[in-house]
Design an enzyme around this catalytic site. Structure first.
Site, mmCIF file in Angstrom:
data_model
loop_
_atom_site.group_PDB
_atom_site.id
_atom_site.type_symbol
_atom_site.label_atom_id
_atom_site.label_comp_id
_atom_site.label_asym_id
_atom_site.label_seq_id
_atom_site.Cartn_x
_atom_site.Cartn_y
_atom_site.Cartn_z
ATOM 1 N N GLY A 174 0.842 -1.192 0.000
ATOM 2 C CA GLY A 174 0.000 0.000 0.000
ATOM 3 C C GLY A 174 0.878 1.244 0.000
ATOM 4 O O GLY A 174 1.974 1.237 0.560
ATOM 5 N N GLN B 262 3.059 9.998 0.904
ATOM 6 C CA GLN B 262 4.381 9.389 1.100
ATOM 7 C C GLN B 262 5.357 9.720 -0.030
ATOM 8 O O GLN B 262 6.557 9.613 0.137
ATOM 9 C CB GLN B 262 4.248 7.857 1.225
ATOM 10 C CG GLN B 262 3.579 7.417 2.508
ATOM 11 C CD GLN B 262 3.404 5.913 2.528
ATOM 12 O OE1 GLN B 262 2.471 5.382 1.944
ATOM 13 N NE2 GLN B 262 4.319 5.206 3.193
ATOM 14 N N CYS C 196 5.735 0.323 7.759
ATOM 15 C CA CYS C 196 5.403 1.450 6.890
ATOM 16 C C CYS C 196 6.607 1.728 6.007
ATOM 17 O O CYS C 196 7.745 1.711 6.475
ATOM 18 C CB CYS C 196 5.078 2.670 7.743
ATOM 19 S SG CYS C 196 4.665 4.118 6.768
ATOM 20 N N LEU C 197 6.347 1.967 4.726
ATOM 21 C CA LEU C 197 7.460 2.255 3.809
ATOM 22 C C LEU C 197 8.159 3.561 4.187
ATOM 23 O O LEU C 197 9.318 3.753 3.835
ATOM 24 C CB LEU C 197 6.947 2.316 2.363
ATOM 25 C CG LEU C 197 6.381 1.002 1.812
ATOM 26 C CD1 LEU C 197 5.811 1.202 0.426
ATOM 27 C CD2 LEU C 197 7.447 -0.092 1.805
ATOM 28 N N HIS D 123 -4.527 2.317 7.398
ATOM 29 C CA HIS D 123 -3.145 2.787 7.524
ATOM 30 C C HIS D 123 -2.845 3.859 6.464
ATOM 31 O O HIS D 123 -2.266 4.898 6.765
ATOM 32 C CB HIS D 123 -2.204 1.579 7.378
ATOM 33 C CG HIS D 123 -0.739 1.906 7.368
ATOM 34 N ND1 HIS D 123 0.108 1.535 8.396
ATOM 35 C CD2 HIS D 123 0.028 2.565 6.464
ATOM 36 C CE1 HIS D 123 1.331 1.954 8.112
ATOM 37 N NE2 HIS D 123 1.328 2.583 6.944
ATOM 38 N N GLU D 124 -3.265 3.600 5.220
ATOM 39 C CA GLU D 124 -2.958 4.543 4.131
ATOM 40 C C GLU D 124 -3.797 5.821 4.236
ATOM 41 O O GLU D 124 -3.303 6.919 3.955
ATOM 42 C CB GLU D 124 -3.167 3.874 2.763
ATOM 43 C CG GLU D 124 -2.372 2.592 2.517
ATOM 44 C CD GLU D 124 -0.884 2.700 2.794
ATOM 45 O OE1 GLU D 124 -0.341 3.821 2.807
ATOM 46 O OE2 GLU D 124 -0.254 1.646 3.041
ATOM 47 N N HIS E 265 -2.293 8.330 6.415
ATOM 48 C CA HIS E 265 -1.246 9.128 5.768
ATOM 49 C C HIS E 265 -1.821 10.413 5.176
ATOM 50 O O HIS E 265 -1.222 11.475 5.261
ATOM 51 C CB HIS E 265 -0.569 8.337 4.633
ATOM 52 C CG HIS E 265 0.509 7.418 5.092
ATOM 53 N ND1 HIS E 265 1.626 7.849 5.782
ATOM 54 C CD2 HIS E 265 0.663 6.073 4.944
ATOM 55 C CE1 HIS E 265 2.410 6.811 6.048
ATOM 56 N NE2 HIS E 265 1.848 5.717 5.547
#
Lengths: 433, 185
Positions: free
Chosen positions: B61, B66, B107-108, B149-150, B153
């Site tokens: 995701g 991000q 998380c990336l 989660h996304e 962001h």
């Protein structure tokens, strides 16, 4: 979000935490593992327990194959190598598959440079397997896969039996049940297991133990949620046979969590007035859960007999003092103990145990019994501890215990871990004059 | 150099490029994204780049925030074989079952860290797809975790915000150190 961890990546994380003394197998395999819904957790468990169990041997082999030690920040690569070696030496995976999968994982760690290294080491291990195993035979740490300090201590304590103890530590423990004989007899429960297709046999030390021939999920055990059986090693179950019980007696279980022995006592003798204490609020909940499932009643207190929460002098007819210990008797169940425990920690535990004995003794009525127990195989925590206490305490009288399959010490009785049977354990019974 | 060149062809949808993922504690991750007003080819190019960036990470995701694009847009693919790409434009979440579900999240933008976060078990998402068509989706399990989660962001929120201050501080210091080292190299 990143792609979820693979089984091997999760193992690397768990093993890395253990090597850094930041975590344990118990903490990793508690509730946390449920949060990886897509993973084969049985495989993760196999790798992690296996690498811990054989760490000192695999580490020795890796040292022989590495030209120079890896840097601290490459401990993930090192864990990967240990897992690869474990797979080669202890699992039934075909060697080429084990090697290819492990090498591929180095890439996924973002460390492509390690691919050649991992490949060279695992191929070397495969090629030189016989020679490497011969080499490990020459070194006690490698051969028995235990830390040096522990081998030395066991050798000093038990010069004739320590090799058998070390070997038994390296064999997986069986799953043992305690039948709640207030609800069902042992033979009736064995019949229920047979119907459920689970083969098992009865334990030899107690009238309550059943040992399963292979472990299974508790959900598959008939009547588990109704409190017909509990999971408990047979050596722990002995507690109910060794502490003289009678209805109406006031009993203190001073280090009770998670409540396994508390429940064993209550199941064995109806009408006990039992107080279960522990100093960790989190673990107190476990006692309540166990009592609830088994439909048993006890007064549960969060407190520490060594400090302020003194439940009153000469109050109890019986005290069970199952003290915190090195857990060296249950290494086969918790192989990370080999990596985590230190001699300093054992010294501190010995002091804590002495403090607990001295704090518990005034709570016992004259004529009452105190049963001291550990899951340790070290004399300092066991017979030597009791010897010092009896010497210091004129009112303490040592009572001999007669347990089958055990080693009688000057004070108390030592059980050693036995393959397909009970854990390593120590009991000493004291009477107050 | 190669990456820059590809930008000249950025109106060709088959030409994709890797975007740079911002890392915690970059303040740009704290910006609130604004709603997308037009779903056009330019946006679809961004979406393609985001997919490529996400798959390359490798991730399941990625939110526009991000990659320093502050629009309410996210892409994800929770499948094993990268064959179920999903696009959410202007997503809105409604909780269907608030019973918390724990998942070891990463998380990336917080590379290398995983920790347990509890979120509602079941949600309903309303969003536009890559053609600008409205759709609704009920989600649970990993998909529900990932969407929540996304979407966090897009509101300038990170999974580390759910952890203790102590843990967050430790992660921040470690990442800052790593980032500094990378600059020096």
């Amino acid at each position: 979000m990143p792609k979820p961890l693979s089984e091997r990546q999760l193992c690397i994380k768990i093993l890395g935490d253990i090597l850094d003394h930041r975590g344990s197998l118990a903490s990793a395999f508690g509730a946390n593992l449920k949060s990886y819904p897509n993973l084969n957790t049985a495989l993760v468990q196999e790798y992690c327990y296996g690498v811990c169990r054989w760490f000192h041997q695999l580490d020795g082999i890796a040292q022989l194959l590495l030209d120079k030690p890896l840097r601290k920040k490459d401990s993930d690569v090192y864990c990967l190598i240990l897992m690869g070696l474990y797979q080669l030496f202890y699992m039934r995976t075909p060697a080429h598959a084990a090697i290819n999968e492990t090498v591929a994982e180095a890439e996924k760690l973002g460390k492509s440079w390690a691919k050649n290294l991992v490949n060279a080491i695992l191929r070397g291990a495969q090629r030189r397997q016989a020679e490497l195993l011969e080499q490990t035979e020459k070194n006690y740490v490698c051969k028995y896969s235990h830390p040096d300090w522990l081998i030395s201590q066991l050798k000093q304590d038990w010069p004739t039996t320590y090799r058998t103890v070390l070997d038994a530590d390296n064999v997986r423990a069986p799953m043992t049940l305690r039948v709640n004989i207030a609800k069902i007899s042992r033979s009736e429960y064995l019949a229920k297991l047979a119907i459920a297709g689970l083969s098992a046999h009865q334990g030899v030390l107690t009238s309550t133990a059943i040992i399963l021939n292979s472990p299974c999920d508790v959900a598959l055990l008939p009547g588990f949620s109704d409190g017909m059986v509990s999971i408990q090693d047979e050596a722990s179950q002995l507690v109910a046979a060794l502490l003289p019980l009678a209805p109406g007696l006031k009993v203190l279980d001073a280090c009770a969590a998670p409540g396994g022995k508390t429940c064993a006592l209550l199941e064995a003798q109806a009408g006990l007035d039992l107080t279960a204490m522990d100093n960790e609020p989190r673990r107190i909940m476990r006692i309540q859960e166990n009592l609830g499932r088994l439909d048993l009643v006890a007064t549960v207190i969060c407190g520490d007999i060594c400090t302020d929460s003194n439940p009153g002098a000469e109050t109890f007819d019986r005290i069970l003092l199952d003290v915190p210990c090195s857990a060296t008797g249950v290494i086969r169940r918790h192989p990370d103990i080999k990596l985590l425990r230190t001699p300093d920690e054992v010294s501190r535990l010995v002091q804590t145990q002495a403090d607990l004995l001295h704090a518990a003794w005034p709570l016992l009525k004259p004529g009452g019994f105190l049963l001291y127990s550990t899951c340790s195989t070290l004399k300092a925590e066991n017979t030597d501890q009791i010897a010092l206490f009896v010497m210091a305490m004129s009112t303490a009288e040592h009572v001999r215990l007669d347990i089958a399959d055990s080693t009688s010490c000057e004070f108390g009785t030592q059980l050693f871990p036995k393959i397909n049977s009970h854990d390593g354990f120590f009991y000493a019974l004291l009477r107050k004059r | 150099m190669v990456l820059k060149l590809t930008n000249y062809f950025s109106n060709d949808p088959d030409f994709m490029s890797l975007l740079t993922i911002l890392e915690f504690p970059d303040p740009r991750l704290r910006k609130r994204a604004s709603p997308v007003s037009v779903v056009d080819d330019t946006l679809r190019n961004t979406i393609n780049d985001m997919f490529e960036t996400m798959y390359n990470a490798p991730g399941i995701g990625l939110a526009a925030t991000q990659v320093d694009i502050h629009k309410r847009l996210l892409v994800l693919d929770v499948s094993e074989n990268k064959d179920a790409p999903m696009v959410f434009i202007n997503p809105e979440i409604e909780v269907l079952d608030s019973e918390p579900m724990g998942y070891e999240e990463g998380c990336l933008s917080v590379p290398g860290y995983f920790d347990m976060v509890n979120r509602p078990r079941k949600i309903l998402v309303q969003a536009l797809d890559k053609n600008g068509t409205e759709f609704e989706l009920e989600a649970e399990g990993l998909l529900a975790v990932c969407i929540q989660h996304e979407v966090d962001h897009l509101d300038g929120k990170l999974f580390v915000d759910y952890l203790s201050i102590l843990k967050r501080q430790r992660i921040k210091n470690k990442l800052l150190k790593d980032q500094k080292q990378r600059v020096n190299v």
